[in-house]
Scaffold this motif. Structure first.
Motif, short mmCIF file in Angstrom:
data_model
loop_
_atom_site.label_atom_id
_atom_site.label_comp_id
_atom_site.label_asym_id
_atom_site.label_seq_id
_atom_site.Cartn_x
_atom_site.Cartn_y
_atom_site.Cartn_z
N ASP B 281 0.82 -1.11 0.03
CA ASP B 281 0.00 -0.02 -0.12
C ASP B 281 0.95 1.07 -0.04
O ASP B 281 0.47 2.16 -0.55
N ALA B 282 1.97 1.35 0.80
CA ALA B 282 2.72 2.44 0.82
C ALA B 282 3.47 2.62 -0.37
O ALA B 282 3.87 3.93 -0.82
N PHE B 283 3.77 1.72 -1.28
CA PHE B 283 4.36 1.86 -2.78
C PHE B 283 3.29 2.33 -3.55
O PHE B 283 3.64 3.51 -4.22
N TYR B 284 2.21 1.93 -3.69
CA TYR B 284 1.03 2.69 -4.33
C TYR B 284 0.93 4.27 -3.76
O TYR B 284 1.06 5.26 -4.74
N GLN B 285 0.88 4.54 -2.68
CA GLN B 285 0.94 5.84 -1.91
C GLN B 285 2.16 6.74 -2.52
O GLN B 285 1.94 8.02 -2.44
N SER B 286 3.35 6.22 -2.87
CA SER B 286 4.35 6.73 -3.28
C SER B 286 4.15 7.43 -4.58
O SER B 286 5.10 8.26 -5.02
N TYR B 287 3.15 6.89 -5.37
CA TYR B 287 2.78 7.56 -6.73
C TYR B 287 1.39 7.98 -6.70
O TYR B 287 0.66 8.33 -7.79
N ARG B 288 1.14 8.32 -5.54
CA ARG B 288 -0.02 8.85 -5.32
C ARG B 288 -0.75 10.30 -6.17
O ARG B 288 0.22 11.17 -5.83
N PRO B 289 -1.70 10.29 -6.94
CA PRO B 289 -1.93 11.63 -7.57
C PRO B 289 -2.31 12.77 -6.36
O PRO B 289 -2.82 12.65 -5.39
N THR B 290 -1.92 13.92 -6.90
CA THR B 290 -2.39 14.95 -5.89
C THR B 290 -3.95 15.35 -6.17
O THR B 290 -4.41 16.03 -5.35
N ASP B 291 -4.62 14.94 -7.23
CA ASP B 291 -6.10 15.20 -7.58
C ASP B 291 -6.42 14.08 -8.42
O ASP B 291 -5.76 13.21 -8.52
N ASP B 292 -7.74 14.07 -8.76
CA ASP B 292 -8.06 13.12 -9.92
C ASP B 292 -8.08 13.33 -11.17
O ASP B 292 -8.64 12.49 -11.93
N GLN B 293 -7.31 14.07 -11.63
CA GLN B 293 -7.27 14.37 -13.09
C GLN B 293 -6.21 13.21 -13.74
O GLN B 293 -5.18 12.85 -13.11
N VAL B 294 -6.79 12.80 -14.80
CA VAL B 294 -5.83 11.85 -15.83
C VAL B 294 -6.16 12.08 -17.10
O VAL B 294 -7.08 12.42 -17.58
N ASP B 295 -5.06 12.08 -17.76
CA ASP B 295 -5.01 12.46 -19.19
C ASP B 295 -4.92 10.86 -20.30
O ASP B 295 -5.57 10.87 -21.07
#
Lengths: 140, 415
Positions: B281-295
């Motif tokens: 879970d911490a590994f995923y968190q290390s790439y957590r986006p700052t908001d919900d935007q995605v391109d």
């Protein structure tokens, strides 16, 4: 001015001299560099934003993928390349890339090379003997 | 280095200048790593995308292709890693024509050398899997680590110039992971919670890879009860190789050189490091986006197997991707043909996905296609891709395949 000789494993490529750029971080050309601008581009890299062109690049270990084996030669031919790579631990990709490019590379030093050279030091690299001569300004 | 008569003759130019040059390259690398001799290799996997090659690399390949046929043809089966351009789809991706021209020139040169343009990094699943103990020269990190670890073949990472030298000579310098003594475990991890998705397995590879000190480290994973699937091993290995420059792992009770914990290390078993759900879970968190935007949502690195394509098609069947995002899927030509035949391509394309063949996202001049399409926020279930694309100007996040699909449909990142 102080002078120190560091000993590593015999390396690859020609003898060169230059100014050191040093960090206790790792290296991959594809993962870490903006090859068009000649700067470190990976946000988390200690050298992010700094130019790697024409410096003696001193880093810890080779990391990442295999593209570096091709990229070093193209970087050199485009004039956007370090003069030499000094690593604590190269991997085959760095050695293959240096051999293909004719780029100076030495690794496996008797000491931690990232702690024995400081950014801005004048460095002479001799891959045949695997030695690096470091000339540092004496700090008053 | 000790050379046999045939090898000395090649070095002396008896088989032409191209093979002489290849021998010189192999010897330079071999001496750097104190190899005592050369080892015959049974097959070669060649990585040479056009971004890595650059203009000078393509010209160099063309100079070899211009030599007499007897001097330029490879002498062991040689296949290719993903290319930089899908010639059927490059306009849709707004790829520069200059890159496409490089691609065509490279393909022509490879054909002149007798190289099989398989254009895949999952050759171990789809083309010609090596067998236990076989010496090979593999040039993609994901294929190299899978061949060594899961199949028990012997290879170092052979980047393009070395892989091509091996293809032209049938040889590789015998050092590193060709030698039994280098294949012993060096660090020990104990898995306390089994990963539950492909992205979890990739995260596990990333966690272990971040702790590798150098190429020579060989991590041993204990506590894996029941064999992971080929796709799970693929994502684990590819991420481990990407984060760690690691070419061999052992999984106790699973991989062929690790039947038990006491057989995989030389001497004392090192201290064990536990890895559990909280670490993943911490590994995923290390790439957590700052908001919900995605391109852009990307399924690649490694290319998808047929079973992954089927899973993705199940999730997208009857759905529609939001207009404001792109969903890109990369697979091999063989798997694309299978997907076409089985109706998976139609399902993916009806949902709005772009299924590319023979390429991988990060090998397609990722910086330039990101700029051309104004893609910055990237979502993927590949830990390897997330690791790589940050350097190309993306802000990548890691999520499960299911979450990636939900986000593609919603047009924003949703759990």
């Amino acid at each position: 001015m102080s002078e120190t000789v560091l000993r590593g494993h015999p390396g690859i490529g020609p003898s060169v001299s230059g100014i050191a750029l040093v960090a206790s971080d790792n290296f991959s050309a594809r993962y870490d560099l903006d090859l068009t601008k000649g700067v470190f581009s990976r946000p988390g890299h200690v050298l992010a934003g700094q130019s790697y062109v024409d410096v003696i690049l001193v880093l810890n270990a080779a990391k990442g993928g295999v593209a570096t084996a091709w990229m070093l030669r193209d970087m050199k031919q485009r004039g956007l390349c370090p003069k030499a790579l000094l690593l604590n631990a190269a991997n085959p990709i760095m050695a293959q890339g240096a051999a293909f490019a004719g780029l100076a590379l030495i690794d496996r030093f008797e000491v931690d090379v990232t702690q024995s050279i400081t950014t801005g030091d004048r460095v002479d690299v001799d891959p045949v003997s695997g030695t690096v001569t470091v000339r540092s300004e004496l700090v008053p | 280095m000790r050379l046999r008569d045939r090898e000395k003759a090649m070095l002396d130019g008896a088989s032409g200048g191209v093979r002489r040059q290849a021998m010189e390259h192999l010897l330079t690398v071999g001496r750097f790593f104190d190899a005592e001799d050369l080892v015959p290799v049974a097959q070669v996997h060649l990585m040479a995308d056009t971004e890595a090659l650059g203009l000078s690399g393509v010209a160099w390949l063309e100079s070899i292709a211009a030599q007499p046929e007897t001097e330029r043809r490879v002498i062991v089966p040689t296949i290719t890693d993903p290319r930089g351009t899908d010639l059927a789809a490059y306009r849709h991706l707004k790829q520069d024509e200059a890159f496409v021209d490089l691609e065509r020139r490279t393909i022509e040169a490879f054909q002149a050398l007798g190289i099989l343009l398989t254009n895949t990094c999952i050759n171990y699943q789809t083309i010609f899997p090596p067998v236990f103990g076989e010496h090979v020269a593999f040039g993609d990190t994901g294929s190299g680590i899978y061949a060594n670890s899961v199949l028990g073949a012997r290879s170092n990472y052979e980047g393009g110039p070395s892989a091509l030298s091996s293809a032209l000579t049938g040889l590789a310098p015998r050092y590193g992971f060709h030698l039994p003594e280098c294949r012993r475990g060096s660090t020990l991890f104990h898995l306390t919670d089994r990963p539950s998705s492909l992205s979890d397995w990739g995260a596990l590879g990333g966690i272990v890879g971040r702790q590798m000190r150098s190429y020579w480290d060989v991590p041993v994973i204990d506590g894996v009860h029941g064999s992971p699937t080929s796709d799970e091993m693929k994502h684990f290995g590819a991420a481990l190789a990407s984060f760690g420059s690691t070419v061999l792992f052992h999984m106790v009770g699973v991989t062929p050189e690790a039947p038990s914990l006491d057989t995989v290390f030389s001497g004392t078993i090192p201290a064990v490091q536990p890895i559990g759900r909280a670490d993943i879970d911490a590994f995923y968190q290390s790439y957590r986006p700052t908001d919900d935007q995605v391109d852009v949502i990307v399924f690649a690195a490694p290319q998808l197997s047929l079973t992954e394509l089927a899973s993705l098609a199940r999730l997208l069947d009857g759905k529609r991707i939001a207009e404001e995002v792109a969903l890109i899927v990369c697979t091999s030509p063989e798997m694309k043909a299978g997907a076409d035949r089985l109706g998976l391509t139609r399902i993916l394309e009806n949902a709005g996905a772009l299924l590319l063949e023979g390429v991988c996202f990060y090998q397609m001049h990722a910086r330039e296609i990101g700029q051309a399409n104004q893609w910055r926020r990237l979502l993927s279930n590949s830990a390897k891709l997330v690791n790589i694309t940050g350097g190309y100007g993306y802000e990548p996040s890691l999520a499960t395949m299911e979450s990636c699909v939900r986000s593609a449909i919603a047009g924003r990142i949703v759990p």
